[in-house]
Structures are given as structure tokens and as C-alpha cells.
Motif scaffolding. Structure first.
Motif, short mmCIF file in Angstrom:
data_model
loop_
_atom_site.label_atom_id
_atom_site.label_comp_id
_atom_site.label_asym_id
_atom_site.label_seq_id
_atom_site.Cartn_x
_atom_site.Cartn_y
_atom_site.Cartn_z
N TRP A 79 22.66 67.56 37.98
CA TRP A 79 21.37 67.46 38.64
C TRP A 79 20.79 66.06 38.48
CZ3 TRP A 79 17.20 66.81 35.20
CH2 TRP A 79 17.47 67.08 33.85
N VAL A 80 19.95 65.71 39.42
CA VAL A 80 19.33 64.39 39.41
C VAL A 80 17.89 64.54 38.95
CG1 VAL A 80 18.63 62.44 40.84
CG2 VAL A 80 20.80 63.61 41.30
N CYS A 81 17.54 63.77 37.96
CA CYS A 81 16.19 63.83 37.41
C CYS A 81 15.17 63.40 38.46
CB CYS A 81 16.10 62.91 36.19
SG CYS A 81 14.44 62.84 35.50
N LYS A 82 14.18 64.24 38.68
CA LYS A 82 13.16 63.94 39.69
C LYS A 82 12.24 62.82 39.24
CE LYS A 82 13.85 66.95 43.05
NZ LYS A 82 14.12 68.30 42.69
N GLN A 83 12.21 62.62 37.92
CA GLN A 83 11.29 61.61 37.39
C GLN A 83 11.89 60.21 37.38
OE1 GLN A 83 8.33 62.72 34.41
NE2 GLN A 83 9.43 61.37 33.02
N CYS A 84 13.16 60.11 36.92
CA CYS A 84 13.73 58.76 36.79
C CYS A 84 14.97 58.55 37.66
CB CYS A 84 14.06 58.45 35.34
SG CYS A 84 15.50 59.34 34.71
N GLY A 85 15.47 59.61 38.27
CA GLY A 85 16.60 59.44 39.18
C GLY A 85 17.96 59.43 38.51
N GLU A 86 18.03 59.63 37.20
CA GLU A 86 19.33 59.63 36.52
C GLU A 86 20.09 60.92 36.84
OE1 GLU A 86 19.96 55.97 34.71
OE2 GLU A 86 21.23 57.69 35.10
N ILE A 87 21.42 60.82 36.77
CA ILE A 87 22.26 61.98 36.99
C ILE A 87 22.55 62.64 35.64
CG2 ILE A 87 24.50 62.77 37.84
CD1 ILE A 87 24.46 60.04 39.47
N ASN A 88 22.33 63.93 35.58
CA ASN A 88 22.54 64.66 34.33
C ASN A 88 23.60 65.74 34.50
OD1 ASN A 88 20.18 63.91 32.31
ND2 ASN A 88 19.36 63.85 34.37
N SER A 89 24.37 65.94 33.44
CA SER A 89 25.36 67.00 33.43
C SER A 89 24.66 68.36 33.44
CB SER A 89 26.23 66.86 32.18
OG SER A 89 26.84 68.08 31.88
N SER A 90 25.35 69.35 33.97
CA SER A 90 24.77 70.68 34.03
C SER A 90 24.44 71.23 32.64
CB SER A 90 25.73 71.63 34.74
OG SER A 90 26.97 71.62 34.06
N SER A 91 25.09 70.69 31.62
CA SER A 91 24.86 71.19 30.26
C SER A 91 23.53 70.69 29.68
CB SER A 91 26.02 70.78 29.34
OG SER A 91 26.13 69.38 29.30
N PHE A 92 22.91 69.72 30.32
CA PHE A 92 21.64 69.18 29.84
C PHE A 92 20.47 69.93 30.47
CE2 PHE A 92 24.12 66.38 27.78
CZ PHE A 92 24.37 65.12 28.30
N GLU A 93 19.54 70.34 29.63
CA GLU A 93 18.33 70.96 30.16
C GLU A 93 17.24 69.92 30.32
OE1 GLU A 93 17.37 74.62 28.15
OE2 GLU A 93 18.76 75.47 29.61
N LEU A 94 17.32 68.87 29.49
CA LEU A 94 16.38 67.76 29.60
C LEU A 94 17.15 66.53 30.05
CD1 LEU A 94 14.40 68.14 26.25
CD2 LEU A 94 13.79 69.04 28.50
N CYS A 95 16.48 65.68 30.82
CA CYS A 95 17.11 64.44 31.26
C CYS A 95 17.49 63.60 30.05
CB CYS A 95 16.14 63.68 32.16
SG CYS A 95 16.73 62.03 32.60
N TRP A 96 18.74 63.14 30.01
CA TRP A 96 19.20 62.34 28.86
C TRP A 96 18.47 61.01 28.82
CZ3 TRP A 96 21.04 57.51 29.70
CH2 TRP A 96 21.50 57.21 30.98
N SER A 97 17.97 60.57 29.94
CA SER A 97 17.37 59.24 30.00
C SER A 97 15.88 59.24 29.67
CB SER A 97 17.60 58.65 31.40
OG SER A 97 16.98 57.41 31.51
N CYS A 98 15.13 60.18 30.25
CA CYS A 98 13.68 60.14 30.08
C CYS A 98 13.10 61.40 29.45
CB CYS A 98 13.00 59.86 31.41
SG CYS A 98 13.02 61.25 32.55
N GLY A 99 13.96 62.44 29.27
CA GLY A 99 13.48 63.64 28.61
C GLY A 99 12.77 64.63 29.53
N HIS A 100 12.74 64.33 30.81
CA HIS A 100 12.10 65.21 31.78
C HIS A 100 12.81 66.58 31.79
CE1 HIS A 100 9.64 66.04 35.26
NE2 HIS A 100 10.70 66.45 35.93
N ASP A 101 12.05 67.64 31.87
CA ASP A 101 12.62 68.98 31.87
C ASP A 101 13.10 69.34 33.27
OD1 ASP A 101 11.56 72.09 30.34
OD2 ASP A 101 13.17 71.71 31.78
N ALA A 102 14.38 69.73 33.36
CA ALA A 102 14.98 70.02 34.67
C ALA A 102 14.24 71.16 35.38
CB ALA A 102 16.45 70.39 34.50
#
Ligand code: ZN
Length: 105
Positions: A79-102
Motif C-alpha cells: 500500500w501507498v501511504c496517503k500522507q507521505c507517498g511511500e510504498i509499504n509492504s502488506s505486513s506493515f500496519e503503519l507507514c515505515w517512513s512517517c508512521g501514518h496508520d494505513a
């Protein structure tokens, strides 16, 4: 200008170009008509190429491609973080880059 994509598959090359253009990236295709030269030069040099016109857009365009046309079928849940645009693995519930909640998106 910088080459962002090449493939012997013309359909994919055009797909990449159209996808980038729709997203607002300026790009063009090179080598579109050079397949006739195959045999004289290395085959990979005859593949059509997609070039980004503005190098400042290159990294963003590359990331965009990875989340769209070039996305591996097996990783369909990234999934792509709506806040910072980073791509996150499906295993992440929070964005690895900014901590935004998916889930809040
Ligand atoms: Zn983020």
C-alpha cells in the motif's frame, strides 16, 4: 532526459508511457522503429525505451511505476501511504517512513 524503462514488449513500453503521461510526467519513446536493425546490433539496443524528459521527475516517476504497471502480481497488497507517498509492504500496519496508520488513510 533519463531512460526509465525498456522492454522488448512494445505493449508494455506504451503502457508505461501512457501511465506516466496520465500521471502528469513528461516522457517520450525512443527506438520505436529501430527493431529493423536487429541482427546488426545487440538485440537489447533495439528495444523501445521510455525516457523521462525532466530528470527532476525521474525518481517520482520510477516510484509511481512500481506502484502501478510494474507492480509484481504476487505483492498485490502493498500500500501507498496517503500522507507521505511511500510504498509499504502488506505486513506493515503503519507507514515505515512517517508512521501514518494505513487504516485511517
Ligand atoms: Zn507515510
Amino acid at each position: 532526459m533519463k531512460m526509465i524503462y525498456t522492454s522488448e514488449d512494445r505493449f508494455m513500453v506504451w503502457n508505461v508511457k501512457n501511465t506516466l503521461e496520465l500521471a502528469g510526467y513528461d516522457c517520450h519513446i525512443r527506438n520505436e522503429f529501430s527493431a529493423g536493425g536487429a541482427g546488426d546490433i545487440a538485440p537489447i539496443e533495439t528495444w523501445p525505451e521510455v525516457w523521462i524528459d525532466n530528470e527532476a521527475q525521474f525518481e517520482a516517476a520510477k516510484s509511481y511505476l512500481k506502484t502501478t504497471v510494474l507492480k509484481p502480481a504476487s505483492s498485490g497488497h502493498d500500500w501507498v501511504c496517503k500522507q507521505c507517498g511511500e510504498i509499504n509492504s502488506s505486513s506493515f500496519e503503519l507507514c515505515w517512513s512517517c508512521g501514518h496508520d494505513a487504516k485511517t488513510n
